[in-house]
Design a protein around this motif. Structure first.
Motif, PDB file in Angstrom:
ATOM      1  N   UNK A  16       0.919  -1.214   0.097  1.00  0.00           N
ATOM      2  CA  UNK A  16       0.045  -0.034  -0.068  1.00  0.00           C
ATOM      3  C   UNK A  16       0.848   1.434   0.168  1.00  0.00           C
ATOM      4  N   UNK A  17       1.834   1.244   0.768  1.00  0.00           N
ATOM      5  CA  UNK A  17       2.729   2.394   0.697  1.00  0.00           C
ATOM      6  C   UNK A  17       3.543   2.575  -0.519  1.00  0.00           C
ATOM      7  N   UNK A  18       3.912   1.601  -1.184  1.00  0.00           N
ATOM      8  CA  UNK A  18       4.619   1.380  -2.260  1.00  0.00           C
ATOM      9  C   UNK A  18       3.789   2.036  -3.368  1.00  0.00           C
ATOM     10  N   UNK A  19       2.665   1.406  -3.344  1.00  0.00           N
ATOM     11  CA  UNK A  19       1.561   1.998  -4.614  1.00  0.00           C
ATOM     12  C   UNK A  19       1.210   3.405  -4.525  1.00  0.00           C
ATOM     13  N   UNK A  20       0.994   4.063  -3.000  1.00  0.00           N
ATOM     14  CA  UNK A  20       0.725   5.411  -2.822  1.00  0.00           C
ATOM     15  C   UNK A  20       1.773   6.173  -3.303  1.00  0.00           C
ATOM     16  N   UNK A  21       3.032   5.765  -3.004  1.00  0.00           N
ATOM     17  CA  UNK A  21       4.269   6.666  -3.502  1.00  0.00           C
ATOM     18  C   UNK A  21       4.266   6.741  -5.037  1.00  0.00           C
TER      19      UNK A  21
END
Length: 161
Positions: A16-21
């Motif tokens: 989720x963090x990677x996708x958001x970034x």
């Protein structure tokens, strides 16, 4: 909480963090990429058309044409052409005389060919006298009759490259 559940939770949070970034980075860079592509398109139109003061963008038959004007007379027409290369599509800007009887120029907009081999269609660093020999060979070529590609010999007719 067992080990599998912790691992799934950690991987989900990382994803989720990677996708958001990546999503926010795309939102930041997309307008700049589009602006760069439009600038390259404008430069390519200038490269392939004969000397002109301005050009008009004309939509016809599902295509976009750029009609070069010089003091109210048409000097040429440019359009994008797409063809298959070895690695993927090659997108080019082609300039033609107003009556479409002669190519005035060709400029490669996008390509993903093999570096050092296929990329020589844009610029050939091994040819010091004419690094743009590939695109330059199309200037003055007449598309009718059919353009003929020759190997290991100089063109002798207006439709040969």
């Amino acid at each position: 909480m067992n080990t599998s559940a912790k691992m799934i939770l950690v991987l989900t949070l990382i994803t989720m963090l990677s996708g958001g970034l990546l999503s926010s980075w795309d939102g930041f860079t997309a307008p700049k990429i589009e602006q760069y592509r439009l600038e390259q398109l404008r430069l390519a139109i200038g490269d392939v058309l004969p000397t002109h003061d301005d050009y008009d963008k004309v939509q016809a038959d599902g295509m976009t044409f750029y009609v070069g004007k010089d003091s109210n007379s048409t000097v040429g027409v440019a359009f994008q052409a797409v063809g298959n290369g070895f690695q993927g599509e090659i997108r080019m800007m082609v300039g033609m005389t107003p009556d479409f009887t002669e190519i005035t120029g060709l400029s490669v907009l996008e390509q993903i060919e093999t570096p050092g081999l296929g990329t020589k269609i844009v610029e050939d660093p091994t040819n010091k006298s004419d690094p743009h020999w590939f695109t330059n060979q199309f200037e003055g070529v007449q598309p009718e009759p059919k353009i003929v590609a020759l190997k290991n010999q100089k063109p002798s007719d207006d439709n040969e490259i």
